[in-house]
Structures are given as structure tokens and as C-alpha cells.
Scaffold this active site. Structure first.
Site, PDB file in Angstrom:
ATOM      1  N   CYS A 268      -0.443   3.617  11.189  1.00 16.30           N
ATOM      2  CA  CYS A 268      -0.210   4.819  11.917  1.00 16.30           C
ATOM      3  C   CYS A 268      -1.449   4.972  12.843  1.00 16.30           C
ATOM      4  O   CYS A 268      -2.114   5.992  12.931  1.00 16.30           O
ATOM      5  CB  CYS A 268      -0.336   5.858  11.182  1.00 16.30           C
ATOM      6  SG  CYS A 268       0.274   7.537  11.992  1.00 16.30           S
TER       7      CYS A 268
ATOM      8  N   GLY B 111       5.959   7.994   0.896  1.00 22.69           N
ATOM      9  CA  GLY B 111       7.389   8.313   1.661  1.00 22.69           C
ATOM     10  C   GLY B 111       8.104   7.159   2.184  1.00 22.69           C
ATOM     11  O   GLY B 111       9.168   6.906   1.826  1.00 22.69           O
TER      12      GLY B 111
ATOM     13  N   CYS C  44       0.826  -0.989  -0.049  1.00 20.93           N
ATOM     14  CA  CYS C  44      -0.121   0.132  -0.061  1.00 20.93           C
ATOM     15  C   CYS C  44       0.915   1.333  -0.037  1.00 20.93           C
ATOM     16  O   CYS C  44       0.970   1.861   0.900  1.00 20.93           O
ATOM     17  CB  CYS C  44      -0.928  -0.073   1.351  1.00 20.93           C
ATOM     18  SG  CYS C  44      -1.831  -1.412   1.347  1.00 20.93           S
TER      19      CYS C  44
ATOM     20  N   GLY D  45       1.161   4.255  -1.415  1.00 23.66           N
ATOM     21  CA  GLY D  45       0.896   5.752  -1.646  1.00 23.66           C
ATOM     22  C   GLY D  45       0.809   6.243  -0.150  1.00 23.66           C
ATOM     23  O   GLY D  45       0.329   5.704   0.815  1.00 23.66           O
TER      24      GLY D  45
ATOM     25  N   GLU E 267       0.064   0.328  -5.418  1.00 20.73           N
ATOM     26  CA  GLU E 267      -1.096   1.101  -4.862  1.00 20.73           C
ATOM     27  C   GLU E 267      -2.438   1.224  -5.721  1.00 20.73           C
ATOM     28  O   GLU E 267      -2.300   1.370  -6.939  1.00 20.73           O
ATOM     29  CB  GLU E 267      -0.627   2.783  -4.899  1.00 20.73           C
ATOM     30  CG  GLU E 267      -1.533   3.986  -4.758  1.00 20.73           C
ATOM     31  CD  GLU E 267      -2.140   3.382  -3.323  1.00 20.73           C
ATOM     32  OE1 GLU E 267      -3.464   3.880  -3.103  1.00 20.73           O
ATOM     33  OE2 GLU E 267      -1.568   3.359  -2.318  1.00 20.73           O
TER      34      GLU E 267
END
Length: 490
Positions: A422, A307, A302, A304, A327
Site C-alpha cells: 500500500c 481483509g 502477512c 493481518g 501472521e
């Protein structure tokens, strides 16, 4: 912020208040000229437009505000003032709405949304910024009169004068549930987080309310601008020479204390980028994880906006390995290509990690940075806490389960998968990993803690949970899983 800052962030006492005529000692307008209509100052106007864009279009504040600042030509102190006013108001929305609810003679949902936006801006100035109270009220009322009309200005003036009668601590004592009776409810109002978020974070911290309070406070502090020097393309010393400062944990990170990172040569040329230190650490940990057998093919499921993919691609290239970045969204895949295009061996494809085009068992290292609630990045995405709902969790967890299963199918025996979110929410972290281990008896979980050398307070393991209040990073969660079976030869 300058204590004398009035409208526009300029030192008020050195000039007459803008938008008002000169006054005689008796307080009446001097001369025969009628009072000019007030003009809202640009920084407050930008902050108001930011709130409106978030409310009306579900805009992302971190993308919208820079565009507004460029459009209005704001820089320096004016840009800093607009940023603190806009972002600070979005962060404090829950607290300010509780206060405003005590100062308005009707339910807040009966107040026109544009009026409520102005009131929230005024509340933030009065309760959390070093703007003199008279300037906060006067400038916000002027803004309301120009944008909303004279009648609305009178309403805003009356409400803000009530808000300004006491400070933030006093208001919290008045409008929040007592902590001894309802700790979650108290912190929800005092630290401006939705109740369900506070409850989830409390569970992730094993019920430690003191640490929970520290975490919520850290969510309300602006995040540092952290840079990454992509290995083989830039060096940290180059970033330090350009004005950055050393970072704490990542060997490829630096912190930019002020200024626009886009003005640095390395960032402008794509050799460096803006990336949270926690994001760097989880990518570095995957790259350092011990393998059995070859180390040639890496996958970011995944990828996108790119970074972690850019960092992994640079690390892979240094070892003669290749990164494939998948992505599902074409526009995000283009962003990944933009940051990895200069790296030898890096390839980007539009692909769904649940139904991928690549062969099973083809990769040595796999990253699945799964879509999640984003509760770990609330300090840099001020509106996200109000956008997410508890009911979002079920579909996200189902997606996370599928993506992790797809990543485990993509890795070869002896290879390693990094499952990253996150978010510290237990449903998105420990529960997802536990389910994967139950369904894949040939998979073992590795201890990720030794792969973040020098970073303290990583928890009991084997997964790693980073925290804003402990580590100064986003609340990244990392679990490392290795497939069993005979590994291919090196």
C-alpha cells in the site's frame, strides 16, 4: 457543513453563544451575576482528545475517534463535525504549523504541545471549514480557557485573530516557498505532506507536478467507505438494498455514502466487510491469475488484519481450494481468524513469512502484502504522514525483500505470487521486484493489467499501480510473479 455552525456544530444565530451571559446593548454583562466559566462543547473536546492521543500515545486516529464518539454519545451532525475537525486538523498539520509559525512570536517547538493542539484546531476551523470566523475563535478560546487555563486562553485568542486575518490561499502564498523555485517545498506546505513524501511521490509519478498536486489533494480528501461482499457469503445486491451504492471497479464492492457500516446485517454477521476497492482488486487479480497445473492450496503470508485473507478465503472455497493465512503478530492473527473463521478450509497460523513452518513449494497461489510505509493510504490514516520518517525506508525494504523471497520459496513451479504494497514508493515497489527477479532467474513477471478488467490508467505494466486521484482507491501496487519449472498435474 452548515455555514452557521458554531460551537458543537449547532446553528449559532438561533441561540446565545453558549458559555456567555446575556449582553446589554453596550456590551456589558446584563444583571449582577458573574460570568460563568465557559464549557467546551463535546465535538471540539473530542477532536482535542484525538489530537492528544495521537501526539502522546501514537494512537491510530481511525481506531481512537470512533471510541471517543461512542464514549461521548455523539452522533449525526455533532459526530460529523468532530470527525472533520479532528481528521482535517491531522491532515493539515504541516500547513497549519507553517501558518501558526508566522503568527507566534517564538519557535513552535517552544509552544506547549497542549496549547499547540488547540491552536491547530482553531486554524483548521478558520482556514478550511465553514465555521464563521467569530465562532471559530470564540469557541476555541473557550476550549483553551477550560482545558488550559485563562492565561492560555488569552494567548490562543491573540494567535487565532492573527490567523484569521487572511484566507488559506493568501497564507500559502506568504509561508510556502515559491513553486517556480522549489516545487517540492511549495507542495509540501500547500498540501500538508512531509517534504520527503512529496519527493518520493513525485518520483513515482515521473516528475509530473500537475498530477502530483492532484494526488496530494486526493490524500487530503476523506476516503469513501467501501464495502466488500465476500463471495459465497453475501451478494452486492444485499448491500445495495441496505443503502449502499455501486462501486466503480470491483465486482464485489459497494460504497456506503453515509451511516455506520456496522449496522448492516451482512457486515455485522461477517459476510461482508469494510475494504478499500484497491485492496479488493489486487486480491481478485491474484485469484484470476493464470496457473499451470493444480489450484488447491493458497497462502496469505502477512495476513493481518485480515481483509484480503477474508476475500481470498471466500474465493478459494468457491473453487474447492483452501487458504492458509500466516501472521507473525498473535493479536493480528486473532483478527484474521475472526474474519475468516466462517469459511470452509480457511486456517490461520502465527508464523513469520521469512522463517515459515510450511513446506517449500507447497502452494499454488501466494499473497505477500508486505509491511510498508503506507504512503498509499494517507487519506484514510490522517496521522500516518507525520509518523513515518525517511529513515524508516531501509529496514522496511529489507523486510520486503525477505518476505518476497520467502513467498517465492513457498510457491510451487507454475504457481503465482502477488507482491502487494500500500505504497507507490519506488524503493518499495519496482526496486523490490527487480531485486527478486535478479536473485531468482527461474521467476518471470506477469502482466497484471488484464486481471483488472475495466480499470483505466494502469500504467505501462507489467505491474499495476493504483492511485487515489486516478482511481479513487488507495495507492496499491501489484506485481505478479510466476515460478518456472515443471508444474504438478492438475
Amino acid at each position: 457543513m452548515d455555514e452557521r455552525r458554531g460551537r458543537g456544530g449547532r446553528p449559532g444565530p438561533r441561540r446565545p453563544e453558549r458559555g456567555g451571559a446575556a449582553r446589554r446593548p453596550g456590551g456589558r454583562p446584563g444583571g449582577a451575576r458573574p460570568r460563568r466559566a465557559p464549557e467546551p462543547d463535546a465535538p471540539r473536546q473530542v477532536a482535542l482528545e484525538l489530537l492528544r492521543a495521537v501526539r502522546e500515545r501514537d494512537a491510530y486516529a481511525n481506531l481512537t475517534l470512533p471510541a471517543l464518539l461512542r464514549e461521548r454519545g455523539l452522533g449525526g451532525r455533532d459526530a460529523a463535525f468532530a470527525t472533520e475537525l479532528g481528521y482535517g486538523t491531522l491532515r493539515g498539520l504541516g500547513t497549519y504549523d507553517a501558518v501558526l509559525g508566522a503568527c507566534v512570536d517564538r519557535p513552535l517547538d517552544a509552544v506547549d504541545p497542549p496549547v499547540l493542539d488547540v491552536l491547530r484546531l482553531g486554524a483548521h476551523q478558520l482556514l478550511a471549514m465553514r465555521v464563521p470566523p467569530h465562532a471559530a475563535v470564540s469557541a476555541t478560546v473557550d476550549l483553551a480557557r477550560v482545558v488550559l487555563g485563562e492565561g492560555r486562553g488569552s494567548f490562543v485568542n491573540a494567535v487565532l485573530r492573527r490567523v484569521g486575518r487572511q484566507d488559506l490561499d493568501a497564507w500559502v502564498r506568504e509561508v510556502a516557498p515559491p513553486a517556480e523555485r522549489d516545487a517540492v517545498g511549495h507542495l509540501s506546505v500547500a498540501r500538508s505532506h512531509p517534504r520527503w513524501v512529496v519527493a518520493a511521490l513525485r518520483e513515482a509519478l515521473a516528475g509530473d507536478d500537475a498530477e502530483l498536486d492532484a494526488l496530494l489533494a486526493a490524500d487530503n480528501a476523506p476516503a469513501a467507505v467501501t464495502l466488500v461482499a465476500r463471495p459465497g457469503r453475501a451478494e452486492v445486491d444485499e448491500l445495495l438494498a441496505a443503502g449502499a451504492e455501486p462501486a466503480r471497479w470491483s465486482p464485489v464492492a459497494a460504497v456506503l455514502p453515509s451511516g455506520d457500516p456496522g449496522e448492516l446485517d451482512a457486515v455485522r454477521e461477517g459476510r461482508a466487510g469494510v475494504q478499500d476497492e484497491g485492496s479488493q482488486l489486487v486480491a481478485l487479480a491474484l485469484a484470476a491469475a493464470p496457473l499451470e497445473g493444480r489450484d488447491e492450496q493458497w497462502l496469505d503470508v502477512c495476513a493481518g488484519p485480515g481483509g484480503k485473507a477474508a476475500l481470498l478465503a471466500a474465493l478459494a472455497a468457491q473453487r474447492g481450494a483452501r487458504l492458509l493465512a500466516g501472521e507473525v503478530q498473535p493479536h493480528r492473527a486473532r483478527l484474521v481468524h475472526a474474519v475468516t473463521g466462517g469459511v470452509a478450509g480457511a486456517q490461520v497460523v502465527v508464523a513469520d513469512g521469512r522463517r515459515p513452518p510450511w513446506r517449500p513449494g507447497a502452494f499454488d497461489r501466494v499473497l505477500v502484502d508486505a509491511p510498508c510505509t503506507g504512503l498509499g493510504a494517507l487519506r484514510r490514516r490522517p496521522e500516518a504522514r507525520w509518523r513515518r520518517r525517511a529513515e524508516d525506508l531501509g529496514p522496511l525494504v529489507a523486510l520486503q525483500d525477505e518476505l518476497l523471497a520467502g513467498a517465492l520459496a513457498a510457491v510451487r513451479p507454475g504457481g503465482v505470487v502477488a507482491y502487494v504494497t500500500c505504497s507507490p514508493h519506488l524503493a518499495e515497489t519496482r526496486a523490490v521486484v527487480a531485486a527478486a527477479l535478479r536473485h531468482h532467474p527461474d521467476v518471470e513477471q506477469l502482466d497484471a493489467r488484464p486481471l483488472l478488467p475495466g480499470v483505466p490508467d494502469l500504467g505501462p505494466g507489467p505491474a499495476v499501480q493504483l492511485w487515489p486521484h486516478r482511481h479513487g482507491t488507495d495507492a496499491m501496487h501489484l506485481a505478479l510473479l510466476r515460478r518456472g519449472g515443471a508444474a504438478p498435474p492438475s
